[in-house]
Scaffold this motif. Sequence first.
Motif, mmCIF file in Angstrom:
data_model
loop_
_atom_site.group_PDB
_atom_site.id
_atom_site.type_symbol
_atom_site.label_atom_id
_atom_site.label_comp_id
_atom_site.label_asym_id
_atom_site.label_seq_id
_atom_site.Cartn_x
_atom_site.Cartn_y
_atom_site.Cartn_z
ATOM 1 N N ARG A 80 -19.580 0.644 -50.145
ATOM 2 C CA ARG A 80 -18.486 -0.277 -50.453
ATOM 3 C C ARG A 80 -18.013 -0.044 -51.884
ATOM 4 N N MET A 108 -15.653 6.006 -45.322
ATOM 5 C CA MET A 108 -14.820 4.801 -45.306
ATOM 6 C C MET A 108 -13.554 5.023 -46.142
ATOM 7 N N ILE A 109 -13.755 5.630 -47.293
ATOM 8 C CA ILE A 109 -12.610 5.876 -48.179
ATOM 9 C C ILE A 109 -11.691 6.940 -47.593
ATOM 10 N N GLY A 120 -9.614 5.413 -45.012
ATOM 11 C CA GLY A 120 -8.596 4.591 -45.669
ATOM 12 C C GLY A 120 -7.412 5.435 -46.121
ATOM 13 N N ARG A 159 -13.485 -6.751 -49.247
ATOM 14 C CA ARG A 159 -14.391 -5.745 -49.795
ATOM 15 C C ARG A 159 -15.158 -5.046 -48.661
ATOM 16 N N GLU A 160 -15.636 -5.847 -47.748
ATOM 17 C CA GLU A 160 -16.446 -5.307 -46.665
ATOM 18 C C GLU A 160 -15.650 -4.335 -45.796
ATOM 19 N N HIS A 200 -12.861 -2.636 -46.613
ATOM 20 C CA HIS A 200 -12.035 -1.664 -47.350
ATOM 21 C C HIS A 200 -10.544 -1.956 -47.133
ATOM 22 N N GLN A 205 -6.816 -0.663 -51.643
ATOM 23 C CA GLN A 205 -6.996 0.603 -52.364
ATOM 24 C C GLN A 205 -6.614 0.379 -53.825
ATOM 25 N N CYS A 233 -0.582 1.312 -49.664
ATOM 26 C CA CYS A 233 -1.773 2.170 -49.679
ATOM 27 C C CYS A 233 -2.549 2.212 -48.368
ATOM 28 N N THR A 234 -2.751 1.053 -47.759
ATOM 29 C CA THR A 234 -3.818 0.969 -46.745
ATOM 30 C C THR A 234 -3.379 1.235 -45.322
ATOM 31 N N ASN A 246 -7.041 -1.888 -42.053
ATOM 32 C CA ASN A 246 -8.231 -2.543 -42.601
ATOM 33 C C ASN A 246 -7.939 -3.957 -43.095
#
Lengths: 831, 172
Positions: A11, A679-680, A683, B103-104, B106, B109, B150-151, B155
Amino acid sequence: MTTKLFGEPVRRREDARLITGRGRYVDDIGHTALAAAFVRSPHAHARIVDIDVDAALDVEGLVAIYTYEDLTGPLAEPLPVLIPHPQLHAPRTGYPLASGEVNHVGEPVAMVVATDRYVAEDACDRIVVTYEELPAVVGVDAARAARSAVHEEIPDNVAAVHHQETGDVEAALATAPRTLSFTQYIERSASMPLEGKGVHARWDADDGSLRVHTSTQASTSVRAAIAAKLQLSLDQVEVIAPDVGGGFGVKIVHPWPEELLVPMAAIALGREVKWTEDRREHFIGSAHERQQRQEITVGYDDDGRLVALDVHIWHDNGAYTPYGIIVPIVTATQLVGPYVIPTYRVKVESVYTNTVIVTPYRGAGRPQGCYAMERTMDRIADVLGLDRAEVRARNLIRPDQFPYDHHLTFQDGRPVIYDSGDYPGLLDKLKALVGWEDAEAMRRDAEARGTLLGVGMALYVEGTGPGPYEGGHVQVLGSGKVLVSTGLTSQGQGHETVLAQIVATELGVPIEDIEVTTGDTRRFGYAVGTFASRAAVMSGNAVALAARGVREKALRIAADVLEADPGDLEIDEGLVQVRGTPGAAVPLRTVAVLSNPLRYAFDEAARQATQFATHDDSKPPVAEDDEPGLEFRDYYSPLRSTFASGAHAAVVEIDPATFEIDVVRYAVVHDCGNVVNPMIVEGQVHGGVAQGVGGALYERMAYDADGQLQNASFMDFLMPYASEVPDVDIDHQQTPSPLNPLGIKGAGEAGVIPGTAAIASAIEDATGRRITRMPIAPSELFDLVNDESAERTAASARRAGTGTMPAGTMPAGVRTTGVRTTGVRTTGGGA
Amino acid sequence: MTPVDAERTVSLTVNGVPREATVPVRRLLSDALRHDLGLTGTHVGCEHGVCGACTVLVDGAPVRSCLVLAVQVDGRSVRTVEGLARDDGRGGQLLHPVQEAFRECHALQCGFCTPGFLMTIAAGLEARDAAEEISEEEVDDMVGGNLCRCTGYANIKKAVRHAAAAMREDAR
Ligand code: FES
Ligand code: FES
């Protein structure tokens, strides 16, 4: 072992501050700063006859007004051509404030500094600039026609002709069993980060130092540019990229006029000065990308195998060329994608127009190249009546052909040699993920529901992680804290987390002990910047090498303490221990203390390292080839770029009444080598796909013929909301790069690259109409389908009567009159 | 007519604390929060009401603070992202479930849009019956009005489901 974090979905460490409102973006800094605002040109092309500031002088709170006349020394010269290239034969850049002529709406003409932004804008409103309008050149085709010139001395409007070829393409085309030629367009879009640009400058007259915070992707280079332009020595200037609210390319350009003018004013006035770009300014005063006209001729055989490819592109670079011809080069060299192309020739003519400059936006020329190549594949398949996936499969570079040399020169001046990959693997995974073989069934099912369905795919190879270099510094403090820094900047990619994972893994320390700093020249002065999906590759490997340096030194010192062989030691959870001998251990923080022999004990820890506490009279306290401190600096400089790859597929449904285009499924298979944090990376893919969909269906810069940007607001420039972004199915493949120690390739841009190509293919599949202009709005699709003369695909003829849209005759019960759905129309494109 | 730079003193409650600011009547609430009260957690992405980055809660309801004048909230209660977490009574902070979820999952960004999403979603989640399972329509509704560059939103939607599930757990 908890310290082995490479590859884990750790995370993010940046989130704690960002979710509680404790982030620190440029406009969060300097509450007492004076505010700058700009008078910008309302004309696309004009001579400045007069600037009358008299009326503004009465504004209470006004501090200063600057025009070109007030600029001195290097500041009065044109802005730098950042990336010169021999083929950029007629480079032009603007001045920080316009000198006599303006070349696009939004070009800065005067800067006002006042007590706050409201007052500064009041004063701007009262400055009267008299212009003599000149004819505006808008769009690629107008630039080509060259009935008027953007820059008088360049009558053909051509800034550069970029040219590469791998053989005699004309001979190859002449003997090719089959050829086809076509022309297609792609429109303008822009990075459009949610935070615009911004600059804050503070001058300390006592020690002659300048501290600048700027929302940039390249703080070290902004620093050098400020020093050069303001005639300061480099050590007088510090530049910090604080939290940055997205970049996507636009913030790699520098120095922006504001990055020079705000520090200039701060020095002149002896006060903090800040400028925060507003949204309209961002639309007309920063940078755009994507617009090209592409003329393609391909030679191929009866099986659909490529023989030769000849591509001629006209690329609209806007009013100036500060970023050289990077976007044209990237298009030219990345166009070839995952395919074997026996003979290839590409020519890109980069032309001036009276519009905002064109510089990299996520993908940086790759989406255009992918659009050219993939639409070529679709056409070949259509002519031959072959499956589009099959034609692609027949042309793919095979896994046993790596390293694969395309005999082209990339944007870093290095050869385009693919390092590794498995493109057939990508294609197979993609077909399975999207259900490619079930397309007919999906189509029939959609038809039964009264909608038209189409599927499309696009593959890409993305050169990532170009040099020249990045550096990393890792230092273990006596407290046990590990400081990591790199000069490269962050705009939300999670570098603090990824770099901490790498150091935790390499050094064997808990991630909680690690603190990462990026983009702060006070901490790391040598860097290139964040672009071309290079952060993980470049800074990732640099900090890994630095961590390995620290580890080696730590083991050497600990071996002395533990009277063991360094080879028998390991570091885990911040403890250096003899492997297999519990109890024989020394904490890394103690090693850090011991690494710095002391005379003075300022705290308990330091006491251990003072001269009467250590006893080895046989050696000097610091060995000859050693230095104090447990720290290491290293650089990673690659031979050439890594090449990531991927394949996307889109399933679209089109409402025959409204022509609304709905991307109902979107599948992504991607390969960016070894993954530090899945995860990143996911994303990044999600975010890229959203921008890809936006670029394919909604986003365009709607310039009118006079060069006025008609949609310079979030109200009119249609960036996707959640409702426009499809669910994305992702599958992974990993072919590690043999070129760098960590085996990674970049992932930042991948998601956006094939979007336009895949969606164009899907719309073509659904409607049976040749799609040659992207993005496409529902109203345009309506017109296309109802245009008797519009080109039909061969596939639609073969499929006649099975759901393709006939012109004029809509399915029963569908009224076509008055249907004009959203989408800003434009005249600024190729038309 | 009042000149635009005439000043007024505005009294309001921000994150439970009574605050006062003397501002020109034309000052936007977003600017007053950020620059007069020093609460820079509220962000400005467009200043024309489209992106939602500036969303704060005025008397509990989400409001785009770039479309409201500071003088309009005189006497009202404003909640910003800085007031989303609660004191845990031990000198620390207890994050709001939606903060935890972001946070969990994501769900951020660059974080620039995040405060606006957090406030909008927090208001949405607090206004519904926590014991009920959240529907996709509700999720779409809560994230549908804000822009994120960004995302790609996937998420963020996930975070809403995650937060709703956590609140449902608590409600049992
Ligand atoms: S800043 Fe208020 S909605 Fe965009
Ligand atoms: S996280 Fe960057 S705009 Fe949403």
